[in-house]
Design a protein around this motif. Structure first.
Motif, short mmCIF file in Angstrom:
data_model
loop_
_atom_site.label_atom_id
_atom_site.label_comp_id
_atom_site.label_asym_id
_atom_site.label_seq_id
_atom_site.Cartn_x
_atom_site.Cartn_y
_atom_site.Cartn_z
N GLN A 1 1.01 -6.59 -129.46
CA GLN A 1 0.75 -7.23 -128.17
C GLN A 1 2.04 -7.28 -127.34
O GLN A 1 3.13 -7.47 -127.87
CB GLN A 1 0.22 -8.66 -128.37
CG GLN A 1 -1.02 -8.74 -129.23
CD GLN A 1 -2.21 -8.04 -128.59
OE1 GLN A 1 -2.43 -8.13 -127.37
NE2 GLN A 1 -2.99 -7.36 -129.41
N GLY A 2 1.89 -7.13 -126.04
CA GLY A 2 3.00 -7.34 -125.13
C GLY A 2 4.11 -6.31 -125.18
O GLY A 2 5.24 -6.58 -124.76
N VAL A 3 3.82 -5.11 -125.69
CA VAL A 3 4.83 -4.06 -125.73
C VAL A 3 4.99 -3.48 -124.32
O VAL A 3 4.03 -3.01 -123.73
CB VAL A 3 4.45 -2.94 -126.72
CG1 VAL A 3 5.50 -1.83 -126.71
CG2 VAL A 3 4.28 -3.50 -128.12
N THR A 4 6.20 -3.52 -123.79
CA THR A 4 6.43 -3.00 -122.44
C THR A 4 6.53 -1.48 -122.47
O THR A 4 6.75 -0.87 -123.53
CB THR A 4 7.72 -3.58 -121.84
OG1 THR A 4 8.85 -3.10 -122.60
CG2 THR A 4 7.70 -5.11 -121.86
N ILE A 5 6.40 -0.87 -121.30
CA ILE A 5 6.43 0.59 -121.23
C ILE A 5 7.81 1.11 -121.60
O ILE A 5 7.95 2.14 -122.27
CB ILE A 5 5.99 1.07 -119.82
CG1 ILE A 5 5.76 2.57 -119.82
CG2 ILE A 5 6.97 0.65 -118.77
CD1 ILE A 5 4.57 3.00 -120.63
N THR A 6 8.86 0.39 -121.20
CA THR A 6 10.22 0.79 -121.59
C THR A 6 10.39 0.69 -123.09
O THR A 6 10.97 1.59 -123.73
CB THR A 6 11.26 -0.09 -120.88
OG1 THR A 6 11.20 0.16 -119.47
CG2 THR A 6 12.67 0.20 -121.38
N GLU A 7 9.89 -0.37 -123.66
CA GLU A 7 9.98 -0.56 -125.10
C GLU A 7 9.25 0.55 -125.84
O GLU A 7 9.76 1.11 -126.82
CB GLU A 7 9.39 -1.92 -125.47
CG GLU A 7 9.46 -2.29 -126.94
CD GLU A 7 8.88 -3.67 -127.20
OE1 GLU A 7 8.90 -4.10 -128.37
OE2 GLU A 7 8.40 -4.33 -126.24
N ALA A 8 8.06 0.90 -125.37
CA ALA A 8 7.27 1.95 -126.02
C ALA A 8 7.99 3.30 -125.94
O ALA A 8 8.00 4.07 -126.91
CB ALA A 8 5.90 2.05 -125.35
N GLN A 9 8.60 3.58 -124.79
CA GLN A 9 9.36 4.83 -124.68
C GLN A 9 10.60 4.81 -125.57
O GLN A 9 10.93 5.81 -126.21
CB GLN A 9 9.77 5.07 -123.23
CG GLN A 9 8.64 5.53 -122.33
CD GLN A 9 9.16 6.20 -121.06
OE1 GLN A 9 10.34 6.47 -120.91
NE2 GLN A 9 8.25 6.48 -120.14
N ALA A 10 11.28 3.68 -125.60
CA ALA A 10 12.50 3.57 -126.41
C ALA A 10 12.20 3.76 -127.89
O ALA A 10 13.00 4.36 -128.62
CB ALA A 10 13.18 2.23 -126.17
N LEU A 11 11.06 3.27 -128.36
CA LEU A 11 10.67 3.47 -129.74
C LEU A 11 10.55 4.97 -130.06
O LEU A 11 10.98 5.43 -131.13
CB LEU A 11 9.34 2.77 -130.03
CG LEU A 11 9.37 1.24 -130.05
CD1 LEU A 11 7.95 0.69 -130.07
CD2 LEU A 11 10.16 0.72 -131.24
N LEU A 12 10.01 5.72 -129.12
CA LEU A 12 9.89 7.16 -129.30
C LEU A 12 11.25 7.85 -129.28
O LEU A 12 11.51 8.75 -130.09
CB LEU A 12 9.01 7.77 -128.19
CG LEU A 12 7.51 7.81 -128.42
CD1 LEU A 12 6.85 8.60 -127.29
CD2 LEU A 12 7.18 8.46 -129.75
N VAL A 13 12.09 7.43 -128.35
CA VAL A 13 13.41 8.04 -128.23
C VAL A 13 14.22 7.82 -129.50
O VAL A 13 14.84 8.76 -130.04
CB VAL A 13 14.16 7.48 -127.01
CG1 VAL A 13 15.60 7.99 -126.99
CG2 VAL A 13 13.46 7.87 -125.72
N LEU A 14 14.21 6.61 -130.01
CA LEU A 14 14.99 6.31 -131.21
C LEU A 14 14.42 7.01 -132.44
O LEU A 14 15.18 7.41 -133.33
CB LEU A 14 15.06 4.79 -131.41
CG LEU A 14 15.87 4.07 -130.32
CD1 LEU A 14 15.69 2.56 -130.45
CD2 LEU A 14 17.34 4.44 -130.40
N ARG A 15 13.12 7.18 -132.48
CA ARG A 15 12.53 7.97 -133.56
C ARG A 15 13.01 9.42 -133.47
O ARG A 15 13.31 10.05 -134.49
CB ARG A 15 11.01 7.90 -133.51
CG ARG A 15 10.33 8.57 -134.70
CD ARG A 15 8.84 8.31 -134.72
NE ARG A 15 8.14 9.01 -133.62
CZ ARG A 15 6.83 8.89 -133.39
NH1 ARG A 15 6.08 8.09 -134.17
NH2 ARG A 15 6.27 9.55 -132.40
N ALA A 16 13.10 9.94 -132.26
CA ALA A 16 13.61 11.30 -132.07
C ALA A 16 15.09 11.39 -132.47
O ALA A 16 15.53 12.41 -133.02
CB ALA A 16 13.43 11.73 -130.62
#
Length: 235
Positions: A116-131
């Motif tokens: 819940q409450g995951v922001t769009i920046t947070e969601a993108q950052a999760l992908l970037v850090l996984r990369a």
């Protein structure tokens, strides 16, 4: 005739006085310089005592008295340390349901499912850090080998400033989530959901800079990250 090959002239009384004064000034200047050099050397030695790493060492300076700081104050790198520097990495377009060129396109719904409450920046950052993690592994490194990090953020549509809070929540999922005193893994939140074990337990605290920029290279990107990692010294 060059100055070096001219014959010497006798030095009269005034000349001898001038020569003495010149020599005395030179000696005083040298002595003063030596004292200054000693003082400067002492200051440098004191300042460098802990910081000065051996050739194959990396020393991280952390804020004093904190068991769980987010980032380091700085890092000292020995001259023989092999380094890896990544390019700036952004999020992959893993949400085909979202229109092309929108921030939502560069998220992974599976990564944030049930939160819940995951922001769009947070969601993108999760992908970037996984990369970033995948990139490091391809280079023979691990997340704990990261020593510096630079993050570039842009403001989400309709917002005046970048979402630093969302970025920091995502960062804690991959970095700075192990207590330095107890070595226990620290639970961290994703969005407004209750804290849980992080995606990647990692004690590393890189020296980090985060800044807001006007735009990034790919329309829809809100996050781009680059890192420097140090290869562990061979035993």
């Amino acid at each position: 005739m060059s100055r070096l090959s001219r014959p010497s002239r006798p030095i009269g009384k005034n000349g001898a006085t001038r020569a003495f004064r010149t020599t005395r000034r030179a000696r005083l200047g040298a002595a003063a310089g030596a004292v200054c050099l000693l003082l400067a050397g002492a200051s440098v030695a004191d300042a460098r005592g802990w910081w000065s790493p051996r050739g194959n060492e990396v020393r991280v300076m952390l804020p004093e008295g904190q068991n769980n700081p987010a980032i380091a104050n700085g890092v000292a790198i020995g001259r023989d340390v092999a380094l890896y520097e990544s390019s700036g990495l952004g999020p992959a377009g893993l949400n085909p349901a979202a229109p092309a060129g929108t921030p939502e396109r560069y998220t992974d719904p599976a990564l944030t499912a049930g939160k819940q409450g995951v922001t769009i920046t947070e969601a993108q950052a999760l992908l970037v850090l996984r990369a970033i993690v995948d990139n490091l592994q391809a280079a023979g490194l691990r997340p704990r080998d990261v020593i510096t990090m630079t993050c570039y953020l842009t403001a989400p549509p309709g917002q005046e400033t970048a979402d630093y809070a969302g970025w920091n929540r995502a960062y804690r999922q991959y970095f700075a989530n192990v207590d330095l005193a107890t070595r226990e893994v620290i639970e961290v939140p994703m969005g407004t959901s209750p804290p849980e074990e992080p995606l990647v337990p990692n004690a590393a605290r890189p020296a980090r800079a985060t800044m807001e920029v006007a735009s990034l290279a790919v329309p829809g990107w809100l996050v781009e990250v680059e890192v420097t990692a140090a290869y562990p010294a061979r035993r």
